[in-house]
Enzyme design. Structure first.
Site, PDB file in Angstrom:
ATOM      1  N   CYS A 138       0.887  -1.090  -0.017  1.00  0.00           N
ATOM      2  CA  CYS A 138      -0.024   0.095  -0.057  1.00  0.00           C
ATOM      3  C   CYS A 138       0.787   1.352   0.081  1.00  0.00           C
ATOM      4  O   CYS A 138       1.817   1.378   0.794  1.00  0.00           O
ATOM      5  CB  CYS A 138      -0.917  -0.075   1.190  1.00  0.00           C
ATOM      6  SG  CYS A 138      -1.638   1.424   1.453  1.00  0.00           S
TER       7      CYS A 138
ATOM      8  N   ASN B 136       8.652  -0.448  -9.804  1.00  0.00           N
ATOM      9  CA  ASN B 136       8.377  -1.160 -10.873  1.00  0.00           C
ATOM     10  C   ASN B 136       6.906  -1.049 -11.328  1.00  0.00           C
ATOM     11  O   ASN B 136       6.284  -1.598 -10.415  1.00  0.00           O
ATOM     12  CB  ASN B 136       8.923  -2.585 -10.954  1.00  0.00           C
ATOM     13  CG  ASN B 136       8.884  -3.484 -12.003  1.00  0.00           C
ATOM     14  OD1 ASN B 136       9.923  -3.262 -13.082  1.00  0.00           O
ATOM     15  ND2 ASN B 136       7.833  -4.244 -12.172  1.00  0.00           N
ATOM     16  N   GLU B 137       6.839  -0.602 -12.573  1.00  0.00           N
ATOM     17  CA  GLU B 137       5.370  -0.531 -13.052  1.00  0.00           C
ATOM     18  C   GLU B 137       4.419  -0.250 -12.014  1.00  0.00           C
ATOM     19  O   GLU B 137       3.341  -0.952 -11.923  1.00  0.00           O
ATOM     20  CB  GLU B 137       5.147  -2.140 -13.586  1.00  0.00           C
ATOM     21  CG  GLU B 137       5.978  -2.479 -14.796  1.00  0.00           C
ATOM     22  CD  GLU B 137       5.473  -3.615 -15.211  1.00  0.00           C
ATOM     23  OE1 GLU B 137       5.948  -4.081 -16.636  1.00  0.00           O
ATOM     24  OE2 GLU B 137       5.099  -4.625 -14.844  1.00  0.00           O
TER      25      GLU B 137
ATOM     26  N   GLU C 173      11.739  -2.502 -20.658  1.00  0.00           N
ATOM     27  CA  GLU C 173      11.731  -3.918 -20.972  1.00  0.00           C
ATOM     28  C   GLU C 173      11.029  -3.760 -22.448  1.00  0.00           C
ATOM     29  O   GLU C 173      10.107  -3.427 -22.640  1.00  0.00           O
ATOM     30  CB  GLU C 173      10.623  -4.565 -19.886  1.00  0.00           C
ATOM     31  CG  GLU C 173      11.046  -4.395 -18.404  1.00  0.00           C
ATOM     32  CD  GLU C 173      10.061  -5.107 -17.484  1.00  0.00           C
ATOM     33  OE1 GLU C 173       9.311  -5.932 -18.022  1.00  0.00           O
ATOM     34  OE2 GLU C 173      10.234  -4.874 -16.360  1.00  0.00           O
TER      35      GLU C 173
ATOM     36  N   TRP D 131       1.295 -16.387 -16.676  1.00  0.00           N
ATOM     37  CA  TRP D 131       0.042 -16.295 -16.142  1.00  0.00           C
ATOM     38  C   TRP D 131      -0.986 -15.954 -17.224  1.00  0.00           C
ATOM     39  O   TRP D 131      -2.116 -15.615 -17.096  1.00  0.00           O
ATOM     40  CB  TRP D 131      -0.016 -15.079 -15.156  1.00  0.00           C
ATOM     41  CG  TRP D 131       0.548 -13.776 -15.786  1.00  0.00           C
ATOM     42  CD1 TRP D 131       0.107 -12.794 -16.353  1.00  0.00           C
ATOM     43  CD2 TRP D 131       1.951 -13.490 -15.109  1.00  0.00           C
ATOM     44  NE1 TRP D 131       0.929 -11.859 -16.483  1.00  0.00           N
ATOM     45  CE2 TRP D 131       1.989 -12.064 -15.841  1.00  0.00           C
ATOM     46  CE3 TRP D 131       3.194 -14.007 -14.453  1.00  0.00           C
ATOM     47  CZ2 TRP D 131       3.254 -11.723 -15.686  1.00  0.00           C
ATOM     48  CZ3 TRP D 131       4.089 -13.432 -14.339  1.00  0.00           C
ATOM     49  CH2 TRP D 131       4.197 -12.071 -14.885  1.00  0.00           C
TER      50      TRP D 131
END
Length: 659
Positions: free
Chosen positions: A107, A141-142, A298, A307
């Protein structure tokens, strides 16, 4: 310098493999690597017990081969000891991100997590501030919106509302809580949802997303602050991605030195026609986030999976072409994800340049060819930028608000922008994706897609742009909402009505029902989703609705306003109409459209101080012939290029004007 590199995870491989990997990287043209963005449990295996020795060894090894390093702050993946000791770091969500063992399970408003973030960032920055191989940092990251509903987010949201509105009375007014007896008499009554619900107050939902986006930016500032204090000569960036949940990227990147993106163009044969244009849109949008060169942190190395079902193998030439596409649209660094395909963990089928067996194959060969070419052209590329005269507005509030309240079946904000952008690219026109707040004075043609939330300030800015000679194109569902996500109570398109010379008297939500419009030339085009019934107030109709009960009424209008012209599209036509419209408007704006550019071929230009590099990319699986006006020299082959250039599937060329 143009950086070409790979993402590498030394913590996932035996030390005995490191040097052979680094040696092969160097031979393949790698000059930079990204390390450590997921390695917190190895960097701090127990609270306060930092273990950087293994990373020191890896960085020293890269340095010995002349390869620079970008370090990632590993805060996207809090280690298990941290989650156990500070359970408040986990977001309260109705999905997998609310539990450890995945990624992104944190969070942004957790005081514990903010404290631990500051500590690990400070330790890393202090340890590597003077290492000659370390040139920069990636925050987290992202980033994405988590929509956490924990007590810390609730408290922080209350504080945000107090700063924004000052009082509960003003919150009630700005949200219109009188509806459904929703008025608040205490701050404690404002609770956060753990998921989106159709029936929630739309003004509340927009503010909640604004708050969450600002929470991401504020959380990132913790990392930036520590790095700037200790590593003043290093750059700082962040690798965003094409997330469907709106995040205010223009604000996220304000404090950073440049924007970065993770670019995974789809390898599916069904996507051959549209995917290259969608990829170009992503790259153009990334460049527009700071209106400056960017990095791809990337870049696709092989078929993603893990996934999801494993994608098709990249067609021969695809990897090289997509990487050159990134360079052509303004990337000064392209880092491929990843070097080795993972043997363990959740990303075992997200393929890298090397397969699980580790034996070099055609993907590494393509990478090596690309890196060699970029290396040979590095002196020409260095310092060049992409400078365009056409822009598309991308507004965070409009994008977010539009997604909160569906308008009609089939109508999608991103897909509409893709259609407009794709049409402009088919004409060989460079396009910037910009925030409405930036300076627009340098552009000649601006497209405004569904500016759903329209402020008076933005409307005045666009009106002034047209008055001074600009050409403006506005599409339906513009001027619908006020900044508080309440409905405007005047005729659409609201404060742009005077500039556009038209007003919407009624609208028809067509959904997937067939519709068409007819141009004054007699050509009929199919149209989709929506029809505005227009009343001319100074504008002239260039197209009329060709069916429905409003047949023969204006569908597309032009209004001469000041020294410029403003166009209003009262429906969503097929792309052939956009092609014809933008061909005409670009000529009207003094640009040079390429009306015979083959499908799938893209053109981009980078330039500086008289150096002009023209990139030709065939992003299709068919051989294409590109018409050439003037005389050029290929910087890849040295050949003279005149009249036409034949490009094999996924072939590219870089041209400079012949002397």
């Amino acid at each position: 310098m143009i950086y070409i590199g790979v993402d590498y995870y030394p913590e996932q491989w035996e030390r005995s493999q490191w040097e052979s990997d680094v040696k092969l990287m160097k031979a393949s043209g790698v000059n930079v690597v990204r390390l450590a963005e997921f390695a917190w449990s190895r960097l701090e295996p127990k609270e306060g017990a930092y273990c950087f020795g293994w990373l020191d060894d890896a960085i020293d090894l890269f340095a010995s081969y002349g390869i620079d390093v970008v370090l990632g702050i590993p805060t996207m993946t809090p280690p298990n000891w941290l989650v156990e000791a500070y359970p408040d770091v986990l977001p309260q969500l109705d999905n997998h991100l609310g539990q450890p063992g995945v990624r992104g399970h944190r969070c942004y408003n957790s005081p514990s997590y903010q404290k631990k973030t500051r500590q690990i960032t400070r330790q890393l920055a202090a340890h590597y501030n003077d290492h000659p191989a370390v040139i920069g940092w990636q925050t987290d990251n992202e980033f994405a919106l988590l929509m956490c509903g924990c007590e810390h987010c609730t408290e922080a949201f209350h504080m945000w509302l107090k700063r924004t509105y000052g009082s509960l009375e003003m919150v009630n007014k700005q949200w219109g809580t009188v509806v459904w007896s929703g008025e608040y008499s205490s701050w404690s009554q404002i609770r956060l949802p753990k998921n989106h619900h159709t029936y929630f107050n739309p003004s509340f939902l927009l503010d909640y997303r604004r708050f969450q986006s600002e929470s991401v930016t504020a959380y990132q500032h913790i990392q930036i602050e520590e790095i700037r204090k200790l590593c003043p000569t290093h750059f700082i960036t962040h690798n965003t991605w094409a997330d469907g949940t709106p995040l205010h990227h223009y604000e996220l990147f304000k404090e950073l030195d440049f924007a970065s993106i993770d670019y995974y163009p789809n390898t599916s044969p069904e996507k051959v026609k549209t995917n290259p244009y969608s990829g170009a849109l992503l790259l153009d949008r990334t460049r527009g986030m700071k209106q400056a060169p960017f990095w791809v942190m990337e870049q696709l190395s092989g078929p993603p999976g893990s996934w999801q079902n494993i994608w098709r193998a990249p067609y021969p030439g695809f990897i090289r072409a997509a990487a050159w596409q990134s360079i052509s649209r303004g990337a000064d660094g392209v880092v491929f994800f990843r070097w080795r395909t993972a043997a363990v963990g959740s990303e075992q089928y997200w393929h890298g340049l090397l397969d699980h067996h580790g034996v070099p194959g055609r993907r590494l060969e393509e990478f090596s060819k690309f890196s060699k070419e970029v290396g040979e052209l590095s002196s020409l590329l260095e310092g060049t930028t992409v400078n365009n005269n056409v822009a598309i507005l991308w507004d965070f509030d409009s994008h977010t608000s539009f997604k909160l309240q569906k308008q009609t079946e089939g109508l999608d904000f991103e897909e509409h922008v893709k259609e407009l952008h794709r049409s402009l690219l088919r004409l060989g026109l460079g396009v910037d994706l910009i925030d409405p707040k930036v300076d627009i004075s340098s552009y000649r043609l601006i497209i405004v897609p569904m500016l759903y939330v329209l402020t008076d300030e933005t409307a005045a800015k666009l009106e002034a742009f047209v008055e001074k000679g600009g050409i403006l194109v506005v599409t339906p569902r513009t001027g619908v909402k006020l900044a508080n996500n309440q409905m405007r109570q005047d005729h659409l398109p609201g404060p742009l009505a005077r500039c556009l010379g038209v007003r919407v008297t009624e609208y028809d939500s067509l959904g997937l029902e067939p519709h068409s419009i007819q141009h004054s030339s007699g050509i009929r085009y199919s149209a989709h989703y929506w029809s505005d019934l227009l009343e001319l107030q100074g504008a002239e109709a260039s197209c009329v609705h060709a069916d429905q009960f409003y047949k023969g009424t204006p569908a597309v209008t032009k209004h001469a306003f000041g020294k410029g012209a403003a166009y209003y599209l009262g429906t969503f036509p097929e792309e052939a109409y956009y092609d014809a419209l933008f061909a005409d408007l670009s000529e009207e704006a003094g640009l040079s459209p390429m009306t015979s550019l083959p499908e799938g071929v893209q053109v981009s230009v980078r330039e500086r101080d008289g150096v002009r590099l023209v990139f030709l990319l065939n992003m299709s699986r068919q051989t294409q012939t590109v018409p050439i006006e003037g005389s050029f020299v290929s910087q890849l082959s040295g050949e003279s290029v005149q009249q036409k250039k034949q490009l094999e599937p996924y072939a590219i060329d870089v041209l400079t004007p012949a002397l």
